[in-house]
Scaffold this motif. Structure first.
Motif, short mmCIF file in Angstrom:
data_model
loop_
_atom_site.label_atom_id
_atom_site.label_comp_id
_atom_site.label_asym_id
_atom_site.label_seq_id
_atom_site.Cartn_x
_atom_site.Cartn_y
_atom_site.Cartn_z
N PRO A 1 0.83 -1.28 0.10
CA PRO A 1 -0.12 -0.14 -0.02
C PRO A 1 0.72 1.32 0.07
O PRO A 1 1.95 1.31 0.64
CB PRO A 1 -0.93 -0.16 1.21
N VAL A 2 0.44 2.26 -0.65
CA VAL A 2 1.25 3.38 -0.90
C VAL A 2 0.40 4.78 -0.28
O VAL A 2 -0.90 4.78 -0.41
CB VAL A 2 1.61 3.74 -2.42
N VAL A 3 1.03 5.55 0.61
CA VAL A 3 0.49 6.64 0.89
C VAL A 3 1.24 7.86 -0.06
O VAL A 3 2.24 8.14 0.21
CB VAL A 3 0.73 6.75 2.43
N VAL A 4 0.23 8.72 -0.68
CA VAL A 4 0.89 9.81 -1.35
C VAL A 4 0.73 10.95 -0.54
O VAL A 4 -0.44 11.44 0.09
CB VAL A 4 -0.02 10.04 -2.77
N ASP A 5 1.67 11.92 -0.45
CA ASP A 5 1.73 13.05 0.42
C ASP A 5 1.03 14.28 -0.47
O ASP A 5 0.00 14.13 -0.53
CB ASP A 5 3.17 13.30 0.67
N GLY A 6 1.71 15.30 -0.92
CA GLY A 6 1.11 16.49 -1.30
C GLY A 6 0.85 16.58 -2.81
O GLY A 6 0.99 15.68 -3.58
N TYR A 7 1.15 17.88 -3.18
CA TYR A 7 0.90 18.19 -4.55
C TYR A 7 2.01 17.52 -5.55
O TYR A 7 1.47 16.83 -6.59
CB TYR A 7 0.83 19.72 -4.79
N VAL A 8 3.22 17.67 -5.28
CA VAL A 8 4.27 17.02 -6.14
C VAL A 8 4.11 15.42 -6.02
O VAL A 8 4.34 14.79 -7.05
CB VAL A 8 5.53 17.56 -5.41
N ALA A 9 3.97 14.90 -4.85
CA ALA A 9 3.60 13.29 -4.89
C ALA A 9 2.59 13.20 -5.83
O ALA A 9 2.50 11.91 -6.49
CB ALA A 9 3.76 12.80 -3.46
N THR A 10 1.47 13.80 -5.78
CA THR A 10 0.14 13.56 -6.49
C THR A 10 0.64 13.72 -7.94
O THR A 10 0.00 12.86 -8.87
CB THR A 10 -0.92 14.53 -6.02
N SER A 11 1.30 14.49 -8.40
CA SER A 11 1.69 14.57 -9.67
C SER A 11 2.36 13.37 -10.48
O SER A 11 2.16 12.92 -11.49
CB SER A 11 2.73 15.87 -10.16
N ALA A 12 2.96 12.67 -9.42
CA ALA A 12 3.67 11.36 -10.03
C ALA A 12 2.46 10.26 -9.98
O ALA A 12 2.43 9.52 -11.05
CB ALA A 12 4.56 10.86 -8.89
N ALA A 13 1.39 10.47 -9.04
CA ALA A 13 0.34 9.64 -9.68
C ALA A 13 -0.55 9.98 -10.68
O ALA A 13 -1.03 8.91 -11.39
CB ALA A 13 -0.58 9.52 -8.00
N VAL A 14 -0.39 11.07 -10.97
CA VAL A 14 -1.40 11.61 -12.21
C VAL A 14 -0.52 11.01 -13.46
O VAL A 14 -1.15 10.61 -14.24
CB VAL A 14 -1.09 13.10 -12.23
N VAL A 15 0.73 10.90 -13.52
CA VAL A 15 1.47 10.08 -14.68
C VAL A 15 1.09 8.72 -14.55
O VAL A 15 0.75 8.20 -15.56
CB VAL A 15 3.01 10.30 -14.47
N VAL A 16 0.99 7.93 -13.41
CA VAL A 16 0.69 6.57 -13.48
C VAL A 16 -0.60 6.40 -13.80
O VAL A 16 -1.12 5.37 -14.68
CB VAL A 16 1.12 5.84 -12.24
N HIS A 17 -1.52 7.35 -13.16
CA HIS A 17 -3.06 7.30 -13.64
C HIS A 17 -3.31 7.31 -15.17
O HIS A 17 -4.02 6.77 -15.77
CB HIS A 17 -3.71 8.24 -12.94
#
Length: 338
Positions: A247-263
């Motif tokens: 399980p992964v816990v994503v921090d803030g805006y910058v970390a969320t941008s990495a999730a945007v790439v994967v998504h």
């Protein structure tokens, strides 16, 4: 014969099915219904327990080896005055982490969470994304994605993702704008504290970066062209964790941008992620809305470093402990609901 793209292995990770964990989810639901409390009375903590079971296949779910991983990097675009702090802060903050004096050190210590900090060549900035690609090549980008695989070393069973790097909210905003649409003004925020004309300049830089890559839709190519290293490493960590049931816990805006790439590669490829908090960066809420996710916390934070992730991990540890340690009505000799 064409050369094989260095990104193919990561595309395969994004597309791969996760193991079937339906039995663990069913067992978690069944136990939850028998615990000594009214049904639903622990609110979202109950959903967190079920999410843990769905990712790990463990019932009851447990968190024994949580770790926050912070990736640090430098950005050439920082020289355009998009941050209130100079790039010299990058190396200085690395020393602060090592000495245990940063905010993330204190939060991890308070919650019994491990901490790893990776220096992604902070002395060598990526290219100024307003004019050139962040990474020199696909191969360089893939190597940094691969570096993110280190995040799940040491048998981590709950991974928090964090970052540090002056200028990285500009890079995150440009990535979000390129992938999700919108203007620099839509995605720019105060970051380390820019306001007024500096904030307007930041929005202009984001527009320049997005215009430079206009027409490109491949999220990994956009990652190469806009960067940065910490975002690539976090994207790699998300993919590695997915393949290993972490399980992964994503921090803030910058970390969320990495999730945007994967998504953007596969929306299901972030199902094993939970989003720690809604940061004070205005566009962070916009990014999470685009991903269809709801954060656990809203504390007005915008520090980065994985601080929001660490706080949320304390909550996740508590959810797992409640589910596994609480007695059932039968075990406690307590009358259940009529």
């Amino acid at each position: 014969m064409t050369d094989r793209s260095p990104f193919e292995d990561f595309r395969a990770l994004a597309r791969a099915d996760r193991p079937d964990t339906a039995a663990a989810v069913a067992a978690t639901r069944a136990r939850e219904a028998q615990l000594t409390k009214p049904a639903g009375s622990l609110g979202r903590l109950e959903a967190i327990s079920e999410w843990l079971a769905s990712v790990t296949g463990r019932a009851p779910p447990a968190v024994d080896r949580p770790r926050v991983v912070v990736f640090a990097a430098s950005h050439g675009v920082a020289d355009r005055g998009v941050s209130a702090f100079p790039s010299s802060v990058n190396a200085q903050m690395l020393a602060n982490f090592r000495e245990g004096k940063a905010a993330i050190n204190q939060i991890c210590g308070a919650y019994g969470i491990g901490l790893s900090v990776f220096d992604l060549a902070v002395d060598v900035p990526t290219g100024d994304i307003a004019e050139v690609d962040a990474f020199a090549s696909e191969r360089d980008t893939a190597a940094t994605l691969a570096f993110g695989l280190e995040a799940i070393a040491n048998n981590v069973d709950l991974l928090g993702l964090g970052e540090m790097g002056i200028g990285n909210t500009t890079v995150a905003a440009a990535l979000c704008a390129a992938i999700l649409g919108g203007s620099g003004a839509d995605w720019a925020g105060p970051g380390t504290g820019v306001t007024g004309s500096a904030l307007a300049r930041k929005a202009e830089v984001i527009d320049l970066a997005v215009a430079r890559v206009a027409g490109e839709t491949d999220p990994f190519i956009l990652l190469q062209r806009i960067g940065g290293r910490e975002i690539a490493a976090m994207a790699g960590a998300i993919l590695a964790a997915r393949s290993q049931g972490v399980p992964v816990v994503v921090d803030g805006y910058v970390a969320t941008s990495a999730a945007v790439v994967v998504h953007a590669m596969n929306p299901a490829a972030i199902d094993h992620c939970i989003f720690a908090h809604r940061s004070a960066e205005p566009a962070h809420a916009r990014a999470m809305a685009a991903l269809g996710v709801e954060p656990l916390l809203d504390l007005g934070m915008r520090l980065g470093e994985g601080t929001g992730a660490a706080l949320a991990m304390g909550l996740i540890k508590a959810a797992a402990a409640c589910h596994s340690g609480m007695a059932t009505f039968a075990e406690a000799g307590v009358d259940g609901p009529a």
